[in-house]
Motif scaffolding. Sequence first.
Motif, PDB file in Angstrom:
ATOM      1  N   ILE A 201      42.367  29.039  33.410  1.00 27.02           N
ATOM      2  CA  ILE A 201      42.607  29.852  34.603  1.00 27.02           C
ATOM      3  C   ILE A 201      43.990  29.538  35.170  1.00 27.02           C
TER       4      ILE A 201
ATOM      5  N   CYS B  34      32.025  37.316  33.318  1.00 28.86           N
ATOM      6  CA  CYS B  34      31.191  36.875  34.448  1.00 28.86           C
ATOM      7  C   CYS B  34      30.867  35.393  34.313  1.00 28.86           C
TER       8      CYS B  34
ATOM      9  N   THR C  47      39.776  38.302  42.567  1.00 29.69           N
ATOM     10  CA  THR C  47      40.205  38.343  41.167  1.00 29.69           C
ATOM     11  C   THR C  47      40.311  36.952  40.558  1.00 29.69           C
ATOM     12  N   VAL C  48      40.364  36.946  39.227  1.00 25.73           N
ATOM     13  CA  VAL C  48      40.630  35.730  38.455  1.00 25.73           C
ATOM     14  C   VAL C  48      41.602  36.127  37.341  1.00 25.73           C
TER      15      VAL C  48
ATOM     16  N   HIS D  46      33.938  44.371  30.786  1.00 25.56           N
ATOM     17  CA  HIS D  46      34.175  43.962  32.172  1.00 25.56           C
ATOM     18  C   HIS D  46      35.642  44.332  32.361  1.00 25.56           C
TER      19      HIS D  46
ATOM     20  N   GLU E  11      43.341  32.376  40.923  1.00 33.13           N
ATOM     21  CA  GLU E  11      42.129  33.031  41.402  1.00 33.13           C
ATOM     22  C   GLU E  11      42.200  33.169  42.906  1.00 33.13           C
TER      23      GLU E  11
ATOM     24  N   ILE F  82      33.843  33.483  35.496  1.00 34.30           N
ATOM     25  CA  ILE F  82      33.876  33.494  36.963  1.00 34.30           C
ATOM     26  C   ILE F  82      32.899  32.461  37.524  1.00 34.30           C
ATOM     27  N   ARG F  83      31.704  32.374  36.925  1.00 36.90           N
ATOM     28  CA  ARG F  83      30.690  31.418  37.403  1.00 36.90           C
ATOM     29  C   ARG F  83      30.994  29.985  36.972  1.00 36.90           C
TER      30      ARG F  83
ATOM     31  N   ARG G 124      36.354  39.890  40.322  1.00 37.12           N
ATOM     32  CA  ARG G 124      35.195  38.987  40.349  1.00 37.12           C
ATOM     33  C   ARG G 124      33.883  39.764  40.223  1.00 37.12           C
ATOM     34  N   ARG G 125      33.803  40.923  40.860  1.00 37.21           N
ATOM     35  CA  ARG G 125      32.589  41.729  40.763  1.00 37.21           C
ATOM     36  C   ARG G 125      32.571  42.419  39.407  1.00 37.21           C
ATOM     37  N   HIS G 126      31.438  42.337  38.722  1.00 32.41           N
ATOM     38  CA  HIS G 126      31.337  42.981  37.419  1.00 32.41           C
ATOM     39  C   HIS G 126      31.443  44.496  37.570  1.00 32.41           C
TER      40      HIS G 126
ATOM     41  N   HIS H 162      39.349  44.639  32.696  1.00 30.80           N
ATOM     42  CA  HIS H 162      40.384  43.622  32.625  1.00 30.80           C
ATOM     43  C   HIS H 162      41.734  44.275  32.343  1.00 30.80           C
TER      44      HIS H 162
END
Length: 145
Positions: free
Chosen positions: A27, A16, A34-35, A106, A30, A19-20, A53-55, A108
């Motif tokens: 990376i 997370c 997704t990333v 998370h 994205e 992502i932030r 992206r959403r946890h 993956h």
Amino acid sequence: MTAPLTPASSRPCVFCRIIRGTAHAEILYEDRETVAFLDNTAVTVGHTLVIPRRHAEDIWEIGPVEAAAVMTTAHHIAALLRRRLDPPGLTLFQANRALGWQDVFHLHLHVVPRYENDRLSRPWRATFADRAVLGRTRALLLGET
């Protein structure tokens, strides 16, 4: 005097934070959902993680649309790896919960280019399962018992 260790469950999720933009990652791709970034514990050159992206901690916390987005990004990354690295093989794997070998909670998906004599080894050798056991398992899963 050293500070007490913070339990893993109370630490902010590193994915997370990636992502932030508050944690570093290399990376590769994205989009809105997704990333994809290089794994900082890569087992081979090009080992990439794809995350929503959403946890969501694991496969049981992600919906089918997000799951499809993760796989679509994995497909994109697989093509990129093939085009740029031309590995002779590729392994995808996704682990859930501690007993499933998950270590970052998370969701993956690992996209791992494979090379001759790399460090990734197969965790089991395929042997035929007992047909009766398979039949009982099928019946149990389909509610036929």
